[in-house]
Write a protein that holds these residues in place. Structure first.
Motif, PDB file in Angstrom:
ATOM      1  N   ASP A   9       0.886  -1.161   0.000  1.00 19.78           N
ATOM      2  CA  ASP A   9       0.000   0.000   0.000  1.00 19.78           C
ATOM      3  C   ASP A   9       0.925   1.212   0.000  1.00 19.78           C
ATOM      4  OD1 ASP A   9      -2.316   1.638   0.215  1.00 19.78           O
ATOM      5  OD2 ASP A   9      -1.973   1.798   2.369  1.00 19.78           O
ATOM      6  N   PHE A  10       1.160   1.770  -1.193  1.00 22.42           N
ATOM      7  CA  PHE A  10       2.140   2.821  -1.377  1.00 22.42           C
ATOM      8  C   PHE A  10       1.696   4.132  -0.734  1.00 22.42           C
ATOM      9  CE2 PHE A  10       3.693   6.504  -3.712  1.00 22.42           C
ATOM     10  CZ  PHE A  10       5.057   6.322  -3.577  1.00 22.42           C
ATOM     11  N   GLY A  11       2.655   4.775  -0.082  1.00 26.13           N
ATOM     12  CA  GLY A  11       2.463   6.115   0.465  1.00 26.13           C
ATOM     13  C   GLY A  11       3.782   6.847   0.435  1.00 26.13           C
ATOM     14  N   LEU A  12       3.734   8.155   0.544  1.00 24.78           N
ATOM     15  CA  LEU A  12       4.962   8.951   0.487  1.00 24.78           C
ATOM     16  C   LEU A  12       5.802   8.822   1.758  1.00 24.78           C
ATOM     17  CD1 LEU A  12       3.575  12.161  -1.251  1.00 24.78           C
ATOM     18  CD2 LEU A  12       4.866  10.272  -2.276  1.00 24.78           C
ATOM     19  N   ARG A  13       5.151   8.566   2.915  1.00 26.36           N
ATOM     20  CA  ARG A  13       5.897   8.429   4.178  1.00 26.36           C
ATOM     21  C   ARG A  13       5.885   7.022   4.754  1.00 26.36           C
ATOM     22  NH1 ARG A  13       3.603  12.710   7.957  1.00 26.36           N
ATOM     23  NH2 ARG A  13       1.725  12.189   6.845  1.00 26.36           N
ATOM     24  N   HIS A  14       4.885   6.237   4.387  1.00 31.15           N
ATOM     25  CA  HIS A  14       4.773   4.854   4.869  1.00 31.15           C
ATOM     26  C   HIS A  14       4.279   3.979   3.729  1.00 31.15           C
ATOM     27  CE1 HIS A  14       4.153   7.303   8.535  1.00 31.15           C
ATOM     28  NE2 HIS A  14       4.959   6.409   9.066  1.00 31.15           N
ATOM     29  N   ILE A  15       4.782   2.756   3.694  1.00 29.74           N
ATOM     30  CA  ILE A  15       4.338   1.779   2.703  1.00 29.74           C
ATOM     31  C   ILE A  15       3.916   0.528   3.478  1.00 29.74           C
ATOM     32  CG2 ILE A  15       4.997   0.367   0.720  1.00 29.74           C
ATOM     33  CD1 ILE A  15       7.093   2.591   0.067  1.00 29.74           C
ATOM     34  N   GLY A  16       2.622   0.265   3.475  1.00 27.75           N
ATOM     35  CA  GLY A  16       2.123  -0.921   4.160  1.00 27.75           C
ATOM     36  C   GLY A  16       2.430  -2.164   3.339  1.00 27.75           C
ATOM     37  N   THR A  17       2.624  -3.292   4.018  1.00 28.10           N
ATOM     38  CA  THR A  17       2.901  -4.548   3.325  1.00 28.10           C
ATOM     39  C   THR A  17       2.003  -5.663   3.869  1.00 28.10           C
ATOM     40  OG1 THR A  17       4.663  -5.254   4.840  1.00 28.10           O
ATOM     41  CG2 THR A  17       5.332  -3.912   2.959  1.00 28.10           C
ATOM     42  N   ALA A  18       1.745  -6.621   3.004  1.00 32.25           N
ATOM     43  CA  ALA A  18       0.956  -7.797   3.383  1.00 32.25           C
ATOM     44  C   ALA A  18       1.472  -8.987   2.588  1.00 32.25           C
ATOM     45  CB  ALA A  18      -0.523  -7.573   3.097  1.00 32.25           C
ATOM     46  N   ILE A  19       1.241 -10.165   3.128  1.00 31.88           N
ATOM     47  CA  ILE A  19       1.649 -11.395   2.457  1.00 31.88           C
ATOM     48  C   ILE A  19       0.434 -12.289   2.309  1.00 31.88           C
ATOM     49  CG2 ILE A  19       2.286 -12.554   4.618  1.00 31.88           C
ATOM     50  CD1 ILE A  19       4.644 -13.780   2.940  1.00 31.88           C
ATOM     51  N   GLY A  20       0.400 -13.018   1.200  1.00 32.10           N
ATOM     52  CA  GLY A  20      -0.713 -13.923   0.975  1.00 32.10           C
ATOM     53  C   GLY A  20      -0.292 -15.101   0.122  1.00 32.10           C
ATOM     54  N   LEU A  21      -1.182 -16.067   0.032  1.00 30.81           N
ATOM     55  CA  LEU A  21      -0.931 -17.268  -0.750  1.00 30.81           C
ATOM     56  C   LEU A  21      -1.986 -17.401  -1.835  1.00 30.81           C
ATOM     57  CD1 LEU A  21      -0.176 -19.783   2.132  1.00 30.81           C
ATOM     58  CD2 LEU A  21       1.473 -18.718   0.595  1.00 30.81           C
ATOM     59  N   ARG A  22      -1.538 -17.674  -3.040  1.00 32.42           N
ATOM     60  CA  ARG A  22      -2.484 -17.899  -4.142  1.00 32.42           C
ATOM     61  C   ARG A  22      -3.403 -19.074  -3.834  1.00 32.42           C
ATOM     62  NH1 ARG A  22      -1.437 -15.630  -9.267  1.00 32.42           N
ATOM     63  NH2 ARG A  22       0.587 -14.638  -9.426  1.00 32.42           N
ATOM     64  N   LEU A  23      -2.847 -20.133  -3.274  1.00 32.82           N
ATOM     65  CA  LEU A  23      -3.597 -21.358  -3.026  1.00 32.82           C
ATOM     66  C   LEU A  23      -4.812 -21.121  -2.139  1.00 32.82           C
ATOM     67  CD1 LEU A  23      -3.643 -24.422  -3.490  1.00 32.82           C
ATOM     68  CD2 LEU A  23      -2.282 -24.670  -1.425  1.00 32.82           C
ATOM     69  N   THR A  24      -4.644 -20.348  -1.072  1.00 33.78           N
ATOM     70  CA  THR A  24      -5.739 -20.129  -0.123  1.00 33.78           C
ATOM     71  C   THR A  24      -6.526 -18.853  -0.413  1.00 33.78           C
ATOM     72  OG1 THR A  24      -4.357 -18.885   1.413  1.00 33.78           O
ATOM     73  CG2 THR A  24      -4.459 -21.302   1.709  1.00 33.78           C
ATOM     74  N   GLY A  25      -5.906 -17.912  -1.133  1.00 36.52           N
ATOM     75  CA  GLY A  25      -6.558 -16.628  -1.388  1.00 36.52           C
ATOM     76  C   GLY A  25      -6.602 -15.736  -0.163  1.00 36.52           C
ATOM     77  N   GLN A  26      -5.871 -16.116   0.876  1.00 35.83           N
ATOM     78  CA  GLN A  26      -5.875 -15.347   2.118  1.00 35.83           C
ATOM     79  C   GLN A  26      -4.604 -14.521   2.235  1.00 35.83           C
ATOM     80  OE1 GLN A  26      -6.460 -18.465   5.008  1.00 35.83           O
ATOM     81  NE2 GLN A  26      -8.670 -18.110   5.000  1.00 35.83           N
ATOM     82  N   ALA A  27      -4.722 -13.405   2.953  1.00 35.59           N
ATOM     83  CA  ALA A  27      -3.585 -12.514   3.162  1.00 35.59           C
ATOM     84  C   ALA A  27      -3.576 -12.044   4.611  1.00 35.59           C
ATOM     85  CB  ALA A  27      -3.682 -11.321   2.217  1.00 35.59           C
ATOM     86  N   ARG A  28      -2.406 -11.584   5.036  1.00 38.23           N
ATOM     87  CA  ARG A  28      -2.290 -11.017   6.384  1.00 38.23           C
ATOM     88  C   ARG A  28      -1.269  -9.885   6.360  1.00 38.23           C
ATOM     89  NH1 ARG A  28       2.242 -12.534   9.232  1.00 38.23           N
ATOM     90  NH2 ARG A  28       3.381 -14.324   8.456  1.00 38.23           N
ATOM     91  N   PRO A  29      -1.416  -8.934   7.279  1.00 43.45           N
ATOM     92  CA  PRO A  29      -0.482  -7.808   7.323  1.00 43.45           C
ATOM     93  C   PRO A  29       0.930  -8.253   7.699  1.00 43.45           C
ATOM     94  CG  PRO A  29      -2.427  -7.398   8.689  1.00 43.45           C
ATOM     95  CD  PRO A  29      -2.468  -8.835   8.270  1.00 43.45           C
ATOM     96  N   LEU A  30       1.903  -7.537   7.182  1.00 39.86           N
ATOM     97  CA  LEU A  30       3.299  -7.765   7.580  1.00 39.86           C
ATOM     98  C   LEU A  30       3.780  -6.570   8.396  1.00 39.86           C
ATOM     99  CD1 LEU A  30       5.003  -9.403   4.453  1.00 39.86           C
ATOM    100  CD2 LEU A  30       4.638 -10.416   6.699  1.00 39.86           C
ATOM    101  N   MET A  31       4.503  -5.670   7.762  1.00 39.85           N
ATOM    102  CA  MET A  31       5.080  -4.529   8.468  1.00 39.85           C
ATOM    103  C   MET A  31       4.991  -3.294   7.599  1.00 39.85           C
ATOM    104  SD  MET A  31       9.084  -5.560   7.816  1.00 39.85           S
ATOM    105  CE  MET A  31       9.813  -4.048   8.343  1.00 39.85           C
ATOM    106  N   ALA A  32       5.016  -2.133   8.226  1.00 44.69           N
ATOM    107  CA  ALA A  32       5.033  -0.884   7.470  1.00 44.69           C
ATOM    108  C   ALA A  32       6.488  -0.472   7.263  1.00 44.69           C
ATOM    109  CB  ALA A  32       4.275   0.203   8.213  1.00 44.69           C
ATOM    110  N   LEU A  33       6.794  -0.096   6.038  1.00 41.61           N
ATOM    111  CA  LEU A  33       8.128   0.409   5.721  1.00 41.61           C
ATOM    112  C   LEU A  33       8.083   1.930   5.741  1.00 41.61           C
ATOM    113  CD1 LEU A  33       8.744  -1.848   2.581  1.00 41.61           C
ATOM    114  CD2 LEU A  33       9.609  -2.254   4.897  1.00 41.61           C
ATOM    115  N   LYS A  34       9.039   2.546   6.390  1.00 38.53           N
ATOM    116  CA  LYS A  34       9.123   4.002   6.332  1.00 38.53           C
ATOM    117  C   LYS A  34       9.634   4.388   4.958  1.00 38.53           C
ATOM    118  CE  LYS A  34       9.674   5.138  11.186  1.00 38.53           C
ATOM    119  NZ  LYS A  34       8.297   5.488  11.369  1.00 38.53           N
TER     120      LYS A  34
END
Length: 143
Positions: A9-34
């Protein structure tokens, strides 16, 4: 071949990240990058990718409600292009309209105003973007 996908999730001050699997179609949050003017710490991002070994990266594309581009759209496109150059992985752009609104609503429902930290909103928005992308039918393999 890994079925892991990481979304941003792109932003100028923070970029959110998430990981998911194609097989399950599920995702979960990871970490925000400054980020500084949309530029992340590339070493931190490289470590994230090395740890999770994704096959594809998805970058949320910020659009207006009518589908037109906004000032942040070009910055997100530039981030996606630079990401592809740095990582040599397929990078897909995906419409992110209302992902932040939905993220705020989900977090508020779970914990009120105190749950609305910027990094949690960004990471959940990345999760929503990824869940939406994973729900799409797969693209045909190039011939």
């Amino acid at each position: 071949m890994s079925a892991t996908v990481i979304a941003f999730d792109f932003g100028l001050r923070h970029i959110g990240t998430a990981i998911g699997l194609r097989l399950t179609g599920q995702a979960r949050p990871l970490m925000a990058l400054k980020a500084c003017d949309g530029v992340p710490n590339w070493q931190q991002l490289a470590t994230l990718l090395h740890t999770w070994q994704p096959e594809t990266l998805v970058v949320g594309l910020p659009l207006n409600m009518d589908g037109s581009e906004q000032p942040l759209t070009q910055s997100a496109r530039q981030f996606a292009s630079t990401l592809q150059t740095h990582c040599a992985l397929p990078v897909r752009l995906h419409d992110e309209r209302l992902s932040t609104v939905e993220a705020r609503a989900r977090l508020f429902e779970q914990g009120g105003y105190r749950a609305l930290s910027k990094s949690q909103v960004d990471n959940l928005a990345a999760t929503i973007i990824l869940e939406s992308w994973l729900a799409l039918p797969p693209l045909p393999a190039p011939s």
